[in-house]
Enzyme design. Structure first.
Site, PDB file in Angstrom:
ATOM      1  N   ASP A   5       6.405   8.054  17.731  1.00 56.05           N
ATOM      2  CA  ASP A   5       5.854   7.980  16.381  1.00 56.05           C
ATOM      3  C   ASP A   5       6.268   9.177  15.522  1.00 56.05           C
ATOM      4  OD1 ASP A   5       2.450   8.232  15.055  1.00 56.05           O
ATOM      5  OD2 ASP A   5       4.332   7.575  14.126  1.00 56.05           O
TER       6      ASP A   5
HETATM    7  C1  LIG Z   1      -0.711   1.737   6.147  1.00 58.75           C
HETATM    8  C2  LIG Z   1      -0.719   3.118   6.731  1.00 58.75           C
HETATM    9  C3  LIG Z   1      -0.042   3.247   8.084  1.00 58.75           C
HETATM   10  C4  LIG Z   1      -0.597   2.297   9.147  1.00 58.75           C
HETATM   11  C5  LIG Z   1       0.118   2.525  10.486  1.00 58.75           C
HETATM   12  N1  LIG Z   1      -0.219   1.480  11.446  1.00 58.75           N
HETATM   13  C6  LIG Z   1       0.561   0.422  11.584  1.00 58.75           C
HETATM   14  O1  LIG Z   1       1.578   0.222  10.944  1.00 58.75           O
HETATM   15  C7  LIG Z   1       0.113  -0.552  12.705  1.00 58.75           C
HETATM   16  C8  LIG Z   1       0.838  -0.159  13.987  1.00 58.75           C
HETATM   17  C9  LIG Z   1       0.369  -0.979  15.145  1.00 58.75           C
HETATM   18  C10 LIG Z   1       1.213  -1.929  15.698  1.00 58.75           C
HETATM   19  C11 LIG Z   1       0.797  -2.694  16.796  1.00 58.75           C
HETATM   20  C12 LIG Z   1      -0.476  -2.485  17.341  1.00 58.75           C
HETATM   21  C13 LIG Z   1      -1.338  -1.520  16.755  1.00 58.75           C
HETATM   22  C14 LIG Z   1      -0.916  -0.779  15.663  1.00 58.75           C
HETATM   23  N2  LIG Z   1       0.417  -1.939  12.316  1.00 58.75           N
HETATM   24  C15 LIG Z   1      -0.342  -2.492  11.331  1.00 58.75           C
HETATM   25  O2  LIG Z   1      -1.238  -1.870  10.767  1.00 58.75           O
HETATM   26  N3  LIG Z   1      -0.076  -3.800  11.024  1.00 58.75           N
HETATM   27  C16 LIG Z   1      -0.899  -4.484  10.016  1.00 58.75           C
HETATM   28  C17 LIG Z   1       0.009  -5.136   9.018  1.00 58.75           C
HETATM   29  O3  LIG Z   1       0.929  -5.989   9.711  1.00 58.75           O
HETATM   30  C18 LIG Z   1       1.780  -5.223  10.582  1.00 58.75           C
HETATM   31  C19 LIG Z   1       0.967  -4.592  11.684  1.00 58.75           C
HETATM   32  C20 LIG Z   1      -0.302   3.860  11.147  1.00 58.75           C
HETATM   33  O4  LIG Z   1      -1.455   4.198  11.151  1.00 58.75           O
HETATM   34  N4  LIG Z   1       0.738   4.485  11.773  1.00 58.75           N
HETATM   35  C21 LIG Z   1       0.487   5.701  12.538  1.00 58.75           C
HETATM   36  C22 LIG Z   1       0.846   5.467  14.028  1.00 58.75           C
HETATM   37  C23 LIG Z   1       0.210   4.184  14.624  1.00 58.75           C
HETATM   38  C24 LIG Z   1      -1.301   4.359  14.811  1.00 58.75           C
HETATM   39  C25 LIG Z   1      -1.919   3.137  15.506  1.00 58.75           C
HETATM   40  C26 LIG Z   1      -1.220   2.841  16.840  1.00 58.75           C
HETATM   41  C27 LIG Z   1       0.277   2.656  16.659  1.00 58.75           C
HETATM   42  C28 LIG Z   1       0.895   3.857  15.948  1.00 58.75           C
HETATM   43  C29 LIG Z   1       1.377   6.889  11.971  1.00 58.75           C
HETATM   44  O5  LIG Z   1       1.272   8.005  12.828  1.00 58.75           O
HETATM   45  O6  LIG Z   1       2.750   6.406  11.889  1.00 58.75           O
HETATM   46  C30 LIG Z   1       0.935   7.396  10.564  1.00 58.75           C
HETATM   47  F1  LIG Z   1       1.936   8.155  10.068  1.00 58.75           F
HETATM   48  F2  LIG Z   1       0.713   6.360   9.765  1.00 58.75           F
HETATM   49  C31 LIG Z   1      -0.314   8.245  10.694  1.00 58.75           C
HETATM   50  O7  LIG Z   1      -1.402   7.726  10.610  1.00 58.75           O
HETATM   51  N5  LIG Z   1      -0.108   9.571  10.885  1.00 58.75           N
HETATM   52  C32 LIG Z   1      -1.211  10.464  11.010  1.00 58.75           C
END
Ligand SMILES: CCCC[C@H](NC(=O)[C@H](Cc1ccccc1)NC(=O)N1CCOCC1)C(=O)N[C@@H](CC1CCCCC1)C(O)(O)C(F)(F)C(=O)NC
Length: 327
Positions: free
Chosen positions: A33
């Site tokens: 990530d």
């Molecule tokens: C809109 C703002 C960003 C939302 C982003 N999440 C996402 O993009 C999650 C990822 C996921 C995939 C499969 C199963 C579970 C979770 N997918 C998601 O929200 N969706 C909903 C919309 O359809 C697509 C899938 C996020 O929080 N990314 C984190 C890392 C994720 C955290 C949850 C588990 C998977 C990794 C991040 O670190 O990249 C960040 F930069 F956004 C962050 O929050 N940094 C502090």
């Protein structure tokens, strides 16, 4: 000490990509990530109800484990999920890259979304160590720990579309993985992200619109989140598309033909194929878009839907920069 590791899509929609990571011989599937800086794992210290279906790291079985007493971590992600726990150091190996004394954050609590995402055994953060959440002293990311032992202080992401394994490489730029030249752009590390200013966008064969877009390159985010002007221009070209509040984003008839989205990186025009923007079925015959609004986030996020269309270099040299090339 350069290394290469496969990044396998977790599901049919490439929602996230998981990579095998070995901690003192115990192999877990972690989500690499570039949007966060904590390396944390599901562990035997979790309540048994939260352990189900996951591979657990058991520090008591590790000969190289050293607990950091009094150290804690607690992280909340943009999608509202989160985790917290305790900290130690151990030997961490990713492909051919092995480091000792790497901070490994043990989860003692995880949110329900993590419990149900049973393919995911934790995260390996690749943002800047300045946003690591460990107290009383922030810890280095795996990349920062490994950097001095790599041929060059870089890692690359070559993620693939639909069911194909991609790779993360550490220490080298594999010229067989891209075509043409690499365009580099400076990174602003103030917020701890791989943050840069995009130069604009085009929809399908339409003309390029120059506009500065403050964005992060984020392998941990599934979709592309961009300003409303871009989202409106894009879905205007998709018949039957509309914002569906019950789905929390733009949907369109699954039979729709989607135009490409071009995103400017300096003078380079990165093209996201239209079919990458049909993310997944939503409800009935409607599908959910891979391009959504960044309103409320504070910046744009060029997530996996974008990154898998490119070969991406994360250059951690003294002046960090991002490189993009077609493939
Ligand atoms: C809109 C703002 C960003 C939302 C982003 N999440 C996402 O993009 C999650 C990822 C996921 C995939 C499969 C199963 C579970 C979770 N997918 C998601 O929200 N969706 C909903 C919309 O359809 C697509 C899938 C996020 O929080 N990314 C984190 C890392 C994720 C955290 C949850 C588990 C998977 C990794 C991040 O670190 O990249 C960040 F930069 F956004 C962050 O929050 N940094 C502090």
């Amino acid at each position: 000490n350069d290394g290469s590791v496969t990044a396998s899509p977790e599901d049919a929609y490439d929602s996230e990509y998981l990579c095998p990571v070995s901690i003192d011989g115990q192999t877990l599937a972690l989500d690499f990530d570039t949007g966060s800086a904590d390396l944390w794992v599901f562990s035997t210290s979790l309540p048994s109800s939260e352990q189900k279906g996951h591979t657990l790291f058991d520090p008591s079985k590790s000969t190289n484990w050293k607990a950091l007493s009094g150290y804690k971590w607690n992280i909340t992600y943009g999608d509202g999920s989160g985790a917290s726990g305790t900290v130690g150091t151990d030997v961490v190996t990713v492909g051919g890259t092995s480091v000792s004394g790497q901070a490994v954050e043990i989860a003692t609590k995880v949110s329900s979304a993590f419990v149900s995402d049973t393919a995911n055994d934790g995260l390996l953060g690749l943002a800047f160590s300045s946003i690591n959440t460990v107290t009383p002293k922030a810890q280095h990311t795996f990349f920062d720990t490994a950097k001095s032992s790599l041929s060059s202080p870089v890692f690359t992401a070559d993620l693939k579309h639909r069911q194909l394994p991609g790779t993360y490489d550490f220490g080298t730029i594999d010229s067989s993985k891209y075509t043409g030249t690499i365009t580099y752009i400076d990174v602003d590390t103030a917020n701890g992200f791989w943050e840069f200013t995009g130069s604009g966008y085009a929809v399908g064969s339409g003309s390029f619109v120059s506009s500065s877009i403050d964005a992060i390159a984020d392998t941990g985010t599934t979709l592309i989140y961009v300003p409303d002007a871009v989202v409106t221009a894009y879905y205007k070209q998709v018949s039957g598309a509309s914002y569906d509040s019950s789905q929390g984003g733009y949907t369109f008839p699954c039979s729709a033909t989607l135009p490409n989205l071009t995103l400017g990186i300096g003078s380079y025009h990165a093209v996201v194929p239209g079919q990458y923007i049909n993310y997944s079925p939503a409800s009935g015959s409607k599908c959910f878009g891979g391009v959504q609004s960044d309103s409320g986030i504070g910046f744009s996020i060029y997530g996996d839907v974008f990154l898998k269309s490119q070969f991406v270099i994360f250059d951690g040299s003294s002046t960090p920069r991002l490189g993009f090339a077609a493939k």
